[in-house]
Write an enzyme that holds these catalytic residues in place. Structure first.
Site, PDB file in Angstrom:
ATOM      1  N   CYS A 115      10.328  -4.835  -8.515  1.00 55.32           N
ATOM      2  CA  CYS A 115      11.545  -4.731  -7.709  1.00 55.32           C
ATOM      3  C   CYS A 115      12.471  -5.880  -8.081  1.00 55.32           C
ATOM      4  O   CYS A 115      13.030  -6.565  -7.232  1.00 55.32           O
ATOM      5  CB  CYS A 115      11.224  -4.725  -6.215  1.00 55.32           C
ATOM      6  N   ARG A 127      -2.572  -9.251   3.583  1.00 54.14           N
ATOM      7  CA  ARG A 127      -1.871  -8.047   3.135  1.00 54.14           C
ATOM      8  C   ARG A 127      -2.853  -6.895   2.929  1.00 54.14           C
ATOM      9  O   ARG A 127      -2.539  -5.733   3.207  1.00 54.14           O
ATOM     10  CB  ARG A 127      -1.101  -8.344   1.837  1.00 54.14           C
ATOM     11  N   GLY A 135       0.748  -1.245   0.000  1.00 51.97           N
ATOM     12  CA  GLY A 135       0.000   0.000   0.000  1.00 51.97           C
ATOM     13  C   GLY A 135       0.779   1.298   0.000  1.00 51.97           C
ATOM     14  O   GLY A 135       0.164   2.362  -0.058  1.00 51.97           O
ATOM     15  N   ASN A 136       2.107   1.266   0.050  1.00 49.45           N
ATOM     16  CA  ASN A 136       2.857   2.527   0.032  1.00 49.45           C
ATOM     17  C   ASN A 136       2.615   3.312  -1.249  1.00 49.45           C
ATOM     18  O   ASN A 136       2.430   4.530  -1.231  1.00 49.45           O
ATOM     19  CB  ASN A 136       4.352   2.261   0.205  1.00 49.45           C
ATOM     20  N   ASP A 150      -8.517 -10.832  -8.075  1.00 49.69           N
ATOM     21  CA  ASP A 150      -7.451 -10.999  -9.049  1.00 49.69           C
ATOM     22  C   ASP A 150      -7.643  -9.953 -10.154  1.00 49.69           C
ATOM     23  O   ASP A 150      -8.691  -9.912 -10.804  1.00 49.69           O
ATOM     24  CB  ASP A 150      -7.515 -12.411  -9.634  1.00 49.69           C
TER      25      ASP A 150
END
Length: 466
Positions: A359, A263, A238-239, A285
Site C-alpha cells: 500500500c 495483530r 487478515g482481510n 517471521d
C-alpha cells in the site's frame, strides 16, 4: 506584519476552521489583498505536496522556531512561486540555507509519482485523496452467503440496487441509499462515501468484509483453485487471507505468518467470524520459514504483502501530513526487507504464481523491488499481464513494468496500492503447465436488479447460499 506572516495566519485560519479563504483574506487589513489572496490560494492548493517536501527535507526539525503554516507559505514561494524576487528579507535567508535540500526533495517526489512538472503533482493519480471522498466497498463473504441474498437484504432495508456499474463515474455519482456492484471485482458491492456498516448485522455476523477496492486485487489475481496450498507471508490483519479462503471455498490450506501477536489475535477473531477453517496461523517471521520444509512442498501460490511505508493509505495521509514521502533512510530499509522477502518467496520449489503487493506509492518499494528480484532469478520467473482493464499501470522503469498495477483515489477510487503478478516460467515441453498464468479476471454475473420475493421470516443474519 509582512506578507508571508499574514498569509500563514490566513492559511492556518482556513485549515483549522475550514473557513472561506476569501472571507479571511478580506477581513484582514493587509494592503495588497490580491497578492495575499493569490498566495494563500496557491499555497493551499499545493498543501499536500508542500507537507510532503517539508517533512522529507526535515525543515521543521532544523528550524524549530519556524511555525508549520509559515513554513508552508515560504516553501511555496521558494519552490513554486516567485522565489522571493524583490523581497523576502530574513525569510529568504532562512530558506536559502535549506534551498538545495528542498529542491532535491521536490524533484524526488516528482520521480516517485512519475511526473515532470509541478502542476502534474495535482493531476489525476498524483496524490492521495481524502478518505471521506472514497466510496464504501463491501466484499461479500461467499463462505457464508452470496451476492444475490446480500442485495435482497439491503433492498429490504430500503436501499436501491443499481446493478453492475459500467464505469468509475457510476461509483462517483453514488448518493443516499443507492448501491452498485463493482465493474471489475466479483462480489464487491459499492455504497456511497461515509456509509457506516461497522454495526450492520451482516458485517458483525461475518457475511460482509469491509475491504478497500485495491486490497481485493491481490487474492483475486493470485486466484488459487479450491484445494490448493497457499502461503500468506505477512498476513495480519487478515482481510486478504479471508479473501483467499473464500476463493479456496475453505478447501486446501492457507499457511499465514505474521510476527505481531496482537495483530494475529485480532486476525484469528476476524477469520473465525468469517467461518474460515482452512487457515493455519503462525507467529513467525516468513524469512525464517524454510522452503524445504515438507509441510510446504505442495505450496503453489504465495501472497506477499510485506510491511511498507503505507504512503498510499489515505487515512494515514490525514493522520500524518507528509507521510506520503518517507525519509530516504526508511525507504532504503523497507525496500531491503521487501526484496529479501520476495526473493525468499521465489525459492519455494513448487511455487507457480506469486502476487507481490504494497500500500505504498514509492517506486523503491514497488517497481524497483520487483525488478531486482527478477534480475536475481534470470529466466526462472516472469511478470504476468494482469487485469488489462485496470486503468492505472506500473511506472515504466523497466521492460514489462506496465504489467504491474497501481491504484490511487483519483484513478481507481481506492487507496494507493501496487500489485505485481509473478509466475514461474515453465519449460517449453511442459504444455500442460504452460497454461498456468495470472487470471484475466472477468466479472461474474451481476445479481439481478429485479425485486425478488421476500423470504418468509428473514432475520438479521441470512443463511448460506445453497
Amino acid at each position: 506584519m509582512g506578507l508571508y506572516a499574514v498569509a500563514a495566519g490566513v492559511l492556518a485560519g482556513v485549515e483549522n476552521r475550514q473557513g472561506s479563504i476569501k472571507g479571511l483574506v478580506y477581513s484582514s487589513n493587509f494592503q495588497n489583498v490580491k497578492q495575499l489572496y493569490a498566495l494563500v490560494c496557491e499555497t493551499q492548493r499545493y498543501s499536500a505536496v508542500l507537507d510532503a517536501v517539508i517533512a522529507s527535507a526535515g525543515l521543521l526539525r532544523a528550524e524549530k522556531k519556524l511555525r508549520p503554516h509559515l513554513a508552508k507559505v515560504l516553501v511555496y514561494e521558494l519552490l513554486l512561486g516567485k522565489g522571493f524576487r524583490g523581497g523576502g528579507g530574513r525569510w529568504k535567508a532562512l530558506l536559502g540555507r535549506h534551498q538545495a535540500r528542498l529542491k532535491a526533495e521536490l524533484a524526488r517526489l516528482k520521480v516517485h509519482r512519475g511526473v515532470s512538472r509541478n502542476e502534474d503533482l495535482l493531476e489525476v493519480g498524483s496524490r492521495p485523496g481524502p478518505v471521506s471522498q472514497l466510496p464504501r466497498f463491501v466484499r461479500v463473504n461467499t463462505l457464508k452467503t452470496c451476492s444475490d441474498d446480500v442485495v435482497d437484504y439491503f433492498k429490504r432495508q430500503g436501499f436501491s440496487y443499481q446493478g453492475r456499474a459500467s464505469s468509475l463515474d457510476d461509483l462517483r455519482a453514488l448518493k443516499g441509499k443507492h448501491f452498485l456492484l463493482d465493474p471489475l471485482m466479483p462480489e464487491l458491492l459499492v455504497f456511497p462515501a461515509q456509509t457506516d456498516l461497522h454495526e450492520h448485522p451482516l458485517y458483525r455476523a461475518g457475511h460482509l468484509i469491509l475491504q478497500d477496492r485495491a486490497s481485493c486485487l491481490p487474492a483475486m489475481l493470485l486466484n488459487p483453485p479450491p484445494g490448493s496450498h497457499v502461503i500468506d507471508a505477512c498476513a495480519a490483519p487478515g482481510n486478504k487471507t479471508s479473501h483467499l479462503a473464500a476463493l479456496l471455498k475453505n478447501q486446501g490450506k492457507i499457511f499465514a505468518f505474521d510476527l505481531d501477536a496482537k495483530r494475529l489475535a485480532s486476525m484469528a477473531t476476524l477469520l473465525a467470524r468469517a467461518g474460515i477453517s482452512c487457515c493455519e496461523l503462525a507467529e513467525e517471521d516468513f524469512l525464517a520459514v524454510s522452503p524445504s520444509d515438507p509441510r510446504y512442498r505442495e505450496v503453489h501460490y504465495i501472497l506477499l504483502d510485506p510491511s511498507c511505508s503505507g504512503s498510499g493509505m489515505p487515512s494515514r495521509q490525514l493522520e500524518e501530513p507528509g507521510a506520503g514521502t518517507p525519509s530516504p533512510a526508511r525507504l532504503h530499509a523497507l525496500a531491503g526487507f521487501q526484496q529479501r522477502a520476495l526473493c525468499h518467496a521465489l525459492t519455494f520449489p513448487s511455487l507457480k504464481r506469486l502476487v507481490y503487493s504494497t500500500c505504498s506509492l514509492c517506486q523503491e518499494e514497488n517497481e524497483d523491488v520487483v525488478r531486482d528480484a527478477l534480475q536475481q532469478n534470470p529466466g526462472a520467473f516472469r511478470l504476468a499481464p494482469a487485469l488489462p482493464a485496470w486503468p492505472h499501470r506500473g511506472l515504466s522503469t523497466f521492460p514489462g513494468a506496465k504489467h504491474c498495477l497501481r491504484a490511487s483515489p483519483e484513478t481507481t477510487l481506492s487507496g494507493g496500492f501496487f500489485i505485481a503478478v509473478i509466475e514461474r516460467v515453465e519449460a517449453p515441453s511442459s504444455a500442460s503447465q504452460a497454461k498456468a498464468s495470472a487470471p484475466e479476471c472477468t466479472p461474474s454475473p451481476a445479481p439481478k436488479r429485479k425485486k425478488r420475493q421476500q423470504k418468509a421470516g428473514a432475520g438479521a443474519c441470512m443463511p448460506p447460499c445453497t
